[in-house]
Design an enzyme around this catalytic site. Structure first.
Site, PDB file in Angstrom:
ATOM      1  N   THR A 202       0.854  -1.189   0.000  1.00 40.84           N
ATOM      2  CA  THR A 202       0.000   0.000   0.000  1.00 40.84           C
ATOM      3  C   THR A 202       0.886   1.234   0.000  1.00 40.84           C
ATOM      4  O   THR A 202       1.682   1.431   0.928  1.00 40.84           O
ATOM      5  CB  THR A 202      -0.905  -0.008   1.252  1.00 40.84           C
ATOM      6  OG1 THR A 202      -1.652  -1.213   1.229  1.00 40.84           O
ATOM      7  CG2 THR A 202      -1.839   1.176   1.272  1.00 40.84           C
TER       8      THR A 202
ATOM      9  N   GLU B 109      -3.413  -5.123  -2.857  1.00 38.69           N
ATOM     10  CA  GLU B 109      -3.966  -6.256  -2.112  1.00 38.69           C
ATOM     11  C   GLU B 109      -4.991  -5.738  -1.117  1.00 38.69           C
ATOM     12  O   GLU B 109      -4.786  -4.687  -0.519  1.00 38.69           O
ATOM     13  CB  GLU B 109      -2.809  -6.957  -1.373  1.00 38.69           C
ATOM     14  CG  GLU B 109      -3.179  -8.215  -0.665  1.00 38.69           C
ATOM     15  CD  GLU B 109      -3.787  -9.244  -1.600  1.00 38.69           C
ATOM     16  OE1 GLU B 109      -4.969  -9.564  -1.420  1.00 38.69           O
ATOM     17  OE2 GLU B 109      -3.081  -9.710  -2.510  1.00 38.69           O
TER      18      GLU B 109
ATOM     19  N   CYS C  85      -3.084  -1.486   9.381  1.00 36.69           N
ATOM     20  CA  CYS C  85      -3.452  -0.894   8.084  1.00 36.69           C
ATOM     21  C   CYS C  85      -4.303   0.355   8.192  1.00 36.69           C
ATOM     22  O   CYS C  85      -3.851   1.432   7.807  1.00 36.69           O
ATOM     23  CB  CYS C  85      -4.176  -1.940   7.231  1.00 36.69           C
ATOM     24  SG  CYS C  85      -3.092  -3.263   6.716  1.00 36.69           S
TER      25      CYS C  85
HETATM   26  C1  UDX Z   1      -8.092  -3.746   6.661  1.00 39.14           C
HETATM   27  C2  UDX Z   1      -9.005  -3.832   5.438  1.00 39.14           C
HETATM   28  O1  UDX Z   1     -10.281  -4.373   5.834  1.00 39.14           O
HETATM   29  C3  UDX Z   1      -8.361  -4.683   4.356  1.00 39.14           C
HETATM   30  O2  UDX Z   1      -9.187  -4.705   3.200  1.00 39.14           O
HETATM   31  C4  UDX Z   1      -7.003  -4.077   4.007  1.00 39.14           C
HETATM   32  O3  UDX Z   1      -6.352  -4.825   3.014  1.00 39.14           O
HETATM   33  C5  UDX Z   1      -6.132  -4.000   5.263  1.00 39.14           C
HETATM   34  O4  UDX Z   1      -6.817  -3.241   6.268  1.00 39.14           O
HETATM   35  P1  UDX Z   1      -7.527  -5.354   8.715  1.00 39.14           P
HETATM   36  O5  UDX Z   1      -6.517  -4.372   9.171  1.00 39.14           O
HETATM   37  O6  UDX Z   1      -7.181  -6.802   8.733  1.00 39.14           O
HETATM   38  O7  UDX Z   1      -7.987  -5.058   7.207  1.00 39.14           O
HETATM   39  O8  UDX Z   1      -8.793  -5.126   9.656  1.00 39.14           O
HETATM   40  P2  UDX Z   1     -10.367  -4.909   9.471  1.00 39.14           P
HETATM   41  O9  UDX Z   1     -11.082  -6.192   9.483  1.00 39.14           O
HETATM   42  O10 UDX Z   1     -10.661  -3.983   8.357  1.00 39.14           O
HETATM   43  O11 UDX Z   1     -10.677  -4.168  10.853  1.00 39.14           O
HETATM   44  C6  UDX Z   1     -10.000  -2.959  11.171  1.00 39.14           C
HETATM   45  C7  UDX Z   1     -10.407  -2.440  12.515  1.00 39.14           C
HETATM   46  O12 UDX Z   1     -11.717  -1.903  12.475  1.00 39.14           O
HETATM   47  C8  UDX Z   1     -10.390  -3.444  13.664  1.00 39.14           C
HETATM   48  O13 UDX Z   1      -9.763  -2.844  14.778  1.00 39.14           O
HETATM   49  C9  UDX Z   1     -11.856  -3.697  13.937  1.00 39.14           C
HETATM   50  O14 UDX Z   1     -12.107  -4.048  15.275  1.00 39.14           O
HETATM   51  C10 UDX Z   1     -12.465  -2.336  13.603  1.00 39.14           C
HETATM   52  N1  UDX Z   1     -13.885  -2.386  13.229  1.00 39.14           N
HETATM   53  C11 UDX Z   1     -14.272  -3.101  12.138  1.00 39.14           C
HETATM   54  C12 UDX Z   1     -14.820  -1.671  13.965  1.00 39.14           C
HETATM   55  O15 UDX Z   1     -14.486  -1.000  14.955  1.00 39.14           O
HETATM   56  N2  UDX Z   1     -16.135  -1.708  13.580  1.00 39.14           N
HETATM   57  C13 UDX Z   1     -16.557  -2.406  12.503  1.00 39.14           C
HETATM   58  O16 UDX Z   1     -17.758  -2.381  12.214  1.00 39.14           O
HETATM   59  C14 UDX Z   1     -15.607  -3.126  11.760  1.00 39.14           C
END
Ligand code: UDX
Length: 472
Positions: free
Chosen positions: A131, A161, A273
């Site tokens: 990224t 990705e 991320c």
């Molecule tokens: C994210 C993106 O979803 C993914 O597409 C990208 O490639 C990398 O970044 P990730 O970091 O694995 O993925 O986490 P994600 O599932 O997106 O959750 C991120 C954060 O948001 C977590 O801390 C989660 O607890 C929080 N979250 C998620 C909320 O607080 N509320 C929600 O409704 C959803």
């Protein structure tokens, strides 16, 4: 670029074997290619070579072991060797936030790309997956030109990705979309061969220019972050107006234009991320003079960081204004369930802040205990929920592991001193816990105490224009 069309299937090198690279390498082997993963860390290479994954990612160890055993997947620290036997080179190294600014640190991407170009022994396709801020790929193109050996040609394209931790394998094998940025017809044909299986299964391909491909990725993350901060802003209104944010999310989610995902109000987003990507985009937007975007993202970040403070405030309220020498269980340390990743974990931030205020904090996480201990060795750690909860004045649920929602609230209540629970993720069956004698505090629900006027002013202030004029 000269002819990429090889008589054999394209052979693949993957540079960088963190979450992204290790998963991508294993997935490419699963799709039938010969793959070499490269990393500068000999310990990581050693572990992966034995089929061991140095982090928790469901399904990845099995996939990796299978293909290490078939011989289709191997790992090395020798980049030149990997590049010499490959045709397509995926750049999967990290782009962490700089320590002194919100900008992304691009030194690993630059170094990896330049090294691949210099090590090419035959024509190749360099595919960026990391990224990066928009404009990076164009700069990398000019960087590789002087590095290329004579008579060797290379094309650099971007193919971002979108994998989520915890679902990385499935996201890589069955992506929602595949984006090719800046690919010539020849390079696109080669990429279509690499992704033949998901494309045949119906995954849409978006072929665009380089900056668009770079921006797709960060826009996707910025949108997800905005969605979370939006529902968290609504949750603040809910608390003041005695409304229920979970029912609002449910009702909003039935609108196909909105969708229910990423509308879970609570402690907010963390991880490796979303926070760094929106900050890098904020920084880049300001550099490019796109100030509305920068200001929107800044507000998203502020709302998100404010959620951590709201949970701290709720805990203070629940314990009569001070946590000094009070025993607190923090259930959850990972930034989200199904991972052991604690990078920018809201749960651990809150645990550490309460510890700083004099609380005795005991953390339990089903998978992230070891990684958490490395970052915050001074917090207490328990091996199970019961031990964490025993003798506590308050229990905070800060990562929504199913284990916490499935726990027996009556049995847990008997272990505590106070039967006070702060559900920072709205993940507990609140009624059941209340029936079992718990006092339950949740973000975005009427039970929560309403904010004071000065907090209203602070929370609606935009960083770019100072405070909004709100008649509070
Ligand atoms: C994210 C993106 O979803 C993914 O597409 C990208 O490639 C990398 O970044 P990730 O970091 O694995 O993925 O986490 P994600 O599932 O997106 O959750 C991120 C954060 O948001 C977590 O801390 C989660 O607890 C929080 N979250 C998620 C909320 O607080 N509320 C929600 O409704 C959803």
């Amino acid at each position: 670029m000269t002819d990429h069309t090889t008589v054999h299937a394209p052979r693949i090198s993957v540079i960088g074997t963190g979450y992204l690279g290790a998963t991508h390498a294993a997935a490419m082997a699963e799709m039938g290619f010969d793959v070499v993963g490269v990393d500068t860390d000999p310990a990581k290479v050693e572990a992966l070579s034995h089929g061991d994954v140095p982090f928790f990612e469901p399904g990845l160890p099995e996939l990796l072991q299978r293909h290490v055993e078939t011989g289709r997947l191997r790992f090395t620290t020798d980049l030149a060797d990997a590049v010499a036997v490959s045709d397509v080179h995926f750049i999967c190294v990290g782009t962490p936030q700089q320590t002194t600014s919100f900008a992304a640190n691009l030194s690993y991407v630059e170094e990896a790309t330049r090294s691949v170009a210099a090590a090419l022994t035959h024509d190749g396709l360099i595919v960026g997956k990391s990224t990066v801020p928009v404009g990076t790929a164009a700069r990398l193109r000019s960087l590789i030109v002087p590095a290329l050996p004579e008579q060797v040609h290379a094309e650099l394209v971007w193919n971002p990705e979108f994998l989520r931790e915890g679902k990385a394998v499935d996201d890589t094998l069955h992506p929602d979309r595949i984006v090719f940025g800046g690919a010539s017809a020849e390079a696109e044909a080669l990429l279509r061969a690499v992704y033949a299986l998901p494309i045949a299964a119906g995954t849409p391909v978006v072929a665009c220019d380089l900056p668009t491909a770079e921006l797709v990725k960060v826009s996707a993350n910025a949108f997800l972050a905005t969605k979370i901060s939006f529902i968290n802003a609504i949750s603040e209104i809910c608390e003041a107006a005695d409304a229920d944010v979970e029912q609002i999310a449910e009702a909003l989610g039935y609108d196909a234009r909105i969708g229910r995902q990423f509308l879970n109000a609570g402690l907010g987003f963390g991880g490796g991320c979303l926070p760094k990507d929106i900050r890098a985009l904020m920084h880049r937007s300001a550099e490019l003079g796109a100030f509305s975007a920068a200001s929107l993202l800044q507000q998203v970040d502020e709302i998100n960081m404010g959620q951590r403070q709201r949970v701290i405030d709720t805990t203070l309220d629940a314990l009569g204004g001070s946590v000094l020498n009070r025993r607190i269980a923090v259930l959850g340390a990972a930034f989200k369930p199904h991972t052991d990743d604690v990078r920018d974990s809201p749960a651990l931030n809150v645990a550490a802040a309460l510890h700083l205020r004099g609380a005795q904090v005991v953390v339990y996480d089903p998978e992230a205990g070891t990684t958490a201990k490395r970052v915050y060795p001074t917090l207490g750690y328990a091996e199970d929920v019961e031990t964490a909860v025993r003798g506590t004045d308050a229990v905070l649920v800060l990562t929504e592991w199913p284990e916490f929602a499935e726990a027996d609230p009556a049995a847990l209540a008997r272990l505590t001193r106070g039967a006070q629970v702060i559900d920072g993720r709205n993940c507990l069956p609140a009624e059941e816990w209340e029936e079992a004698g718990w006092t339950v505090s949740r973000l975005g629900h009427a039970r929560f105490s309403a904010p004071q006027p000065e907090r209203v002013l602070r929370s609606v202030g935009t960083a770019s224009r100072g405070r909004l004029l709100v008649d509070a």
